[in-house]
Write a protein that holds these residues in place. Structure first.
Motif, PDB file in Angstrom:
ATOM      1  N   ILE A  36      -1.821   4.952  -7.141  1.00  0.00           N
ATOM      2  CA  ILE A  36      -0.826   5.555  -8.044  1.00  0.00           C
ATOM      3  C   ILE A  36       0.059   6.363  -7.532  1.00  0.00           C
ATOM      4  CG2 ILE A  36      -0.776   6.827 -10.330  1.00  0.00           C
ATOM      5  CD1 ILE A  36      -3.467   5.520 -11.011  1.00  0.00           C
ATOM      6  N   HIS A  37      -0.368   7.320  -6.608  1.00  0.00           N
ATOM      7  CA  HIS A  37       0.404   8.358  -6.162  1.00  0.00           C
ATOM      8  C   HIS A  37       1.565   7.809  -5.316  1.00  0.00           C
ATOM      9  CE1 HIS A  37      -0.709   8.292  -2.014  1.00  0.00           C
ATOM     10  NE2 HIS A  37       0.181   9.114  -1.723  1.00  0.00           N
ATOM     11  N   ASN A  38       1.497   6.249  -4.793  1.00  0.00           N
ATOM     12  CA  ASN A  38       2.627   5.947  -3.822  1.00  0.00           C
ATOM     13  C   ASN A  38       3.841   5.151  -4.900  1.00  0.00           C
ATOM     14  OD1 ASN A  38       1.328   5.823  -1.640  1.00  0.00           O
ATOM     15  ND2 ASN A  38       0.235   4.087  -1.647  1.00  0.00           N
ATOM     16  N   ILE A  39       3.492   5.145  -6.017  1.00  0.00           N
ATOM     17  CA  ILE A  39       4.828   4.864  -7.102  1.00  0.00           C
ATOM     18  C   ILE A  39       5.895   5.798  -6.959  1.00  0.00           C
ATOM     19  CG2 ILE A  39       5.304   4.220  -9.324  1.00  0.00           C
ATOM     20  CD1 ILE A  39       2.406   2.831  -9.892  1.00  0.00           C
ATOM     21  N   PRO A  40       5.464   6.989  -7.475  1.00  0.00           N
ATOM     22  CA  PRO A  40       6.501   7.926  -7.408  1.00  0.00           C
ATOM     23  C   PRO A  40       6.998   8.351  -5.815  1.00  0.00           C
ATOM     24  CG  PRO A  40       4.552   9.129  -8.112  1.00  0.00           C
ATOM     25  CD  PRO A  40       4.285   7.642  -7.956  1.00  0.00           C
ATOM     26  N   GLU A  41       6.064   8.145  -4.782  1.00  0.00           N
ATOM     27  CA  GLU A  41       6.737   8.194  -3.482  1.00  0.00           C
ATOM     28  C   GLU A  41       7.828   7.088  -2.947  1.00  0.00           C
ATOM     29  OE1 GLU A  41       2.708  10.072  -1.107  1.00  0.00           O
ATOM     30  OE2 GLU A  41       3.536   8.096  -0.621  1.00  0.00           O
ATOM     31  N   GLY A  42       7.337   5.852  -3.539  1.00  0.00           N
ATOM     32  CA  GLY A  42       8.460   4.921  -3.282  1.00  0.00           C
ATOM     33  C   GLY A  42       9.745   5.292  -3.960  1.00  0.00           C
ATOM     34  N   ILE A  44       4.023   9.753   7.293  1.00  0.00           N
ATOM     35  CA  ILE A  44       3.278  10.342   8.200  1.00  0.00           C
ATOM     36  C   ILE A  44       2.059  10.406   7.356  1.00  0.00           C
ATOM     37  CG2 ILE A  44       2.409  12.686   9.098  1.00  0.00           C
ATOM     38  CD1 ILE A  44       5.192  12.874  10.033  1.00  0.00           C
ATOM     39  N   GLN A  45       2.044  10.863   6.078  1.00  0.00           N
ATOM     40  CA  GLN A  45       0.818  11.087   5.235  1.00  0.00           C
ATOM     41  C   GLN A  45       0.088   9.556   4.868  1.00  0.00           C
ATOM     42  OE1 GLN A  45       0.738  10.885   1.500  1.00  0.00           O
ATOM     43  NE2 GLN A  45       3.078  10.829   1.045  1.00  0.00           N
ATOM     44  N   ASN A  46       0.869   8.626   4.969  1.00  0.00           N
ATOM     45  CA  ASN A  46       0.463   7.400   4.574  1.00  0.00           C
ATOM     46  C   ASN A  46      -0.490   6.812   5.560  1.00  0.00           C
ATOM     47  OD1 ASN A  46       1.739   7.059   2.234  1.00  0.00           O
ATOM     48  ND2 ASN A  46       3.298   5.541   2.795  1.00  0.00           N
ATOM     49  N   TYR A  47      -0.499   7.159   6.793  1.00  0.00           N
ATOM     50  CA  TYR A  47      -1.255   6.608   7.723  1.00  0.00           C
ATOM     51  C   TYR A  47      -2.846   7.037   7.515  1.00  0.00           C
ATOM     52  CZ  TYR A  47      -3.523   5.739  12.497  1.00  0.00           C
ATOM     53  OH  TYR A  47      -4.034   5.188  13.326  1.00  0.00           O
ATOM     54  N   PRO A  48      -3.022   8.382   7.333  1.00  0.00           N
ATOM     55  CA  PRO A  48      -4.459   8.458   7.005  1.00  0.00           C
ATOM     56  C   PRO A  48      -4.849   7.909   5.482  1.00  0.00           C
ATOM     57  CG  PRO A  48      -3.293  10.660   6.792  1.00  0.00           C
ATOM     58  CD  PRO A  48      -2.281   9.221   7.609  1.00  0.00           C
ATOM     59  N   GLU A  49      -3.840   7.713   4.598  1.00  0.00           N
ATOM     60  CA  GLU A  49      -4.198   7.247   3.403  1.00  0.00           C
ATOM     61  C   GLU A  49      -4.690   5.897   3.645  1.00  0.00           C
ATOM     62  OE1 GLU A  49      -1.362   9.817   0.911  1.00  0.00           O
ATOM     63  OE2 GLU A  49      -0.939   7.647   0.814  1.00  0.00           O
ATOM     64  N   GLY A  50      -4.016   4.883   4.384  1.00  0.00           N
ATOM     65  CA  GLY A  50      -4.293   3.530   4.695  1.00  0.00           C
ATOM     66  C   GLY A  50      -5.886   3.445   5.044  1.00  0.00           C
ATOM     67  N   VAL A  85       3.176  -0.917  -3.587  1.00  0.00           N
ATOM     68  CA  VAL A  85       4.195  -0.454  -4.631  1.00  0.00           C
ATOM     69  C   VAL A  85       5.361   0.571  -4.198  1.00  0.00           C
ATOM     70  CG1 VAL A  85       2.278  -0.570  -6.473  1.00  0.00           C
ATOM     71  CG2 VAL A  85       2.664   1.492  -5.190  1.00  0.00           C
ATOM     72  N   GLU A  86       5.131   0.771  -2.810  1.00  0.00           N
ATOM     73  CA  GLU A  86       6.336   1.769  -2.633  1.00  0.00           C
ATOM     74  C   GLU A  86       7.815   1.195  -2.443  1.00  0.00           C
ATOM     75  OE1 GLU A  86       5.785   4.618   0.467  1.00  0.00           O
ATOM     76  OE2 GLU A  86       3.833   5.446  -0.371  1.00  0.00           O
ATOM     77  N   PRO A  87       7.647   0.089  -1.507  1.00  0.00           N
ATOM     78  CA  PRO A  87       8.993  -0.941  -1.599  1.00  0.00           C
ATOM     79  C   PRO A  87       9.625  -1.500  -3.051  1.00  0.00           C
ATOM     80  CG  PRO A  87       7.536  -1.791   0.073  1.00  0.00           C
ATOM     81  CD  PRO A  87       6.833  -0.553  -0.692  1.00  0.00           C
TER      82      PRO A  87
HETATM   83 ZN   LIG Z   1       1.309   8.380   0.298  1.00  0.00          ZN
END
Ligand SMILES: [Zn+2]
Length: 263
Positions: free
Chosen positions: A122-128, A160-166, A193-195
């Motif tokens: 869910i947090h990836n939606i606004p990030e995108g 950078i923050q997406n790496y540990p999230e994966g 969801v980001e792209p």
């Molecule tokens: Zn993220």
């Protein structure tokens, strides 16, 4: 058109970093600790709050004033609209992910795993949206190169923050019995969801340029809602100590430094 292409590139970059992080599932044997989860969720929250201020709200106010609008008014309106949308969508999104994760996956995911996967997706939606909009803002004002480097700084911070999230999504799925390949795919797709939302936001922004300040503030509203409602409670529940807070501080500092030094 350029704006949409750049939005796509920026968000694809962030997405692929999540996939890289999810790849760890193939060789990391250890269980992921609660402390690590707390740190990375707090870190993501810090990056997002700083990004909301420096990459979305401040440029939004500036653009509104250049348009001859009352900066604070436009920004507050967009911000509230973002918050209201998520207030409404929150429950729906959760239901959707719960049924999707539970459907025919042969494994029984723990509730905590489900919550973590949902919070991260869910947090990836606004990030995108944020990355997409930052690039469309930069493309709409080519005379201001700082906007482009600001958008690149944002994509870098989010990446950078997406790496540990994966990693943090994929490893608990593996522990709950999912096959390595599927755990990797689910971890990687948590950022797909980001792209999607980045390109959508850029398309809207390109066709209705006067709405740019409103859209930037809208993305900031959704970011802050997600951080306060999803990420931070999840981060604090992962770890009893102060590591989630320290992760937040580190993320905030990193994003602020990236924007101020590069943007
Ligand atoms: Zn993220």
């Amino acid at each position: 058109m350029n704006a949409v292409i750049w939005a796509l590139l920026g968000t694809l970059f962030a997405f692929s970093v999540t996939s890289l992080g999810a790849l760890n599932v193939f060789w990391i044997k250890r269980e992921i600790t609660n402390t690590f989860q707390g740190i990375i969720l707090g870190f993501a929250g810090g990056v997002m709050i700083a990004a909301s201020v420096w990459s979305l709200l401040l440029p939004g106010i500036q653009r509104a004033e250049e348009n001859g609008q009352i900066g604070w008014l436009v920004i507050s309106g967009g911000f509230l609209a973002g918050v209201l949308l998520l207030l409404g969508a929150d429950g729906l999104l959760k239901k959707h992910y719960e049924t999707r994760l539970a459907s025919g996956k042969v494994v029984n995911l723990k509730q905590s795993t489900m919550m973590l996967v949902m919070a991260i997706t869910i947090h990836n939606i606004p990030e995108g949206m944020a990355v997409g909009l930052a690039f469309s803002l930069a493309m709409s004002e080519p005379s201001d190169p700082a906007l482009f480097s600001g958008a690149a700084a944002l994509a870098l911070g989010i990446g950078i923050q997406n790496y540990p999230e994966g990693t943090a999504v994929a490893l608990p799925l593996l522990r709950d019995g999912m096959k390595k390949k599927n755990a990797f795919l689910t971890g990687s797709l948590s950022a797909a969801v980001e792209p999607l939302f980045g390109v959508l936001a850029a398309i809207v922004a390109t066709f209705v340029t006067p709405l740019m300040p409103l859209l930037l503030a809208f993305a900031a509203g959704t970011m802050i809602y997600v951080v306060v409602q999803e990420l931070l409670p999840e981060a604090q529940s992962c770890d009893e100590g102060k590591t989630a807070t320290l992760g937040f501080i580190a993320g905030f500092l990193l994003m602020m430094i990236l924007d101020v030094s590069l943007g």
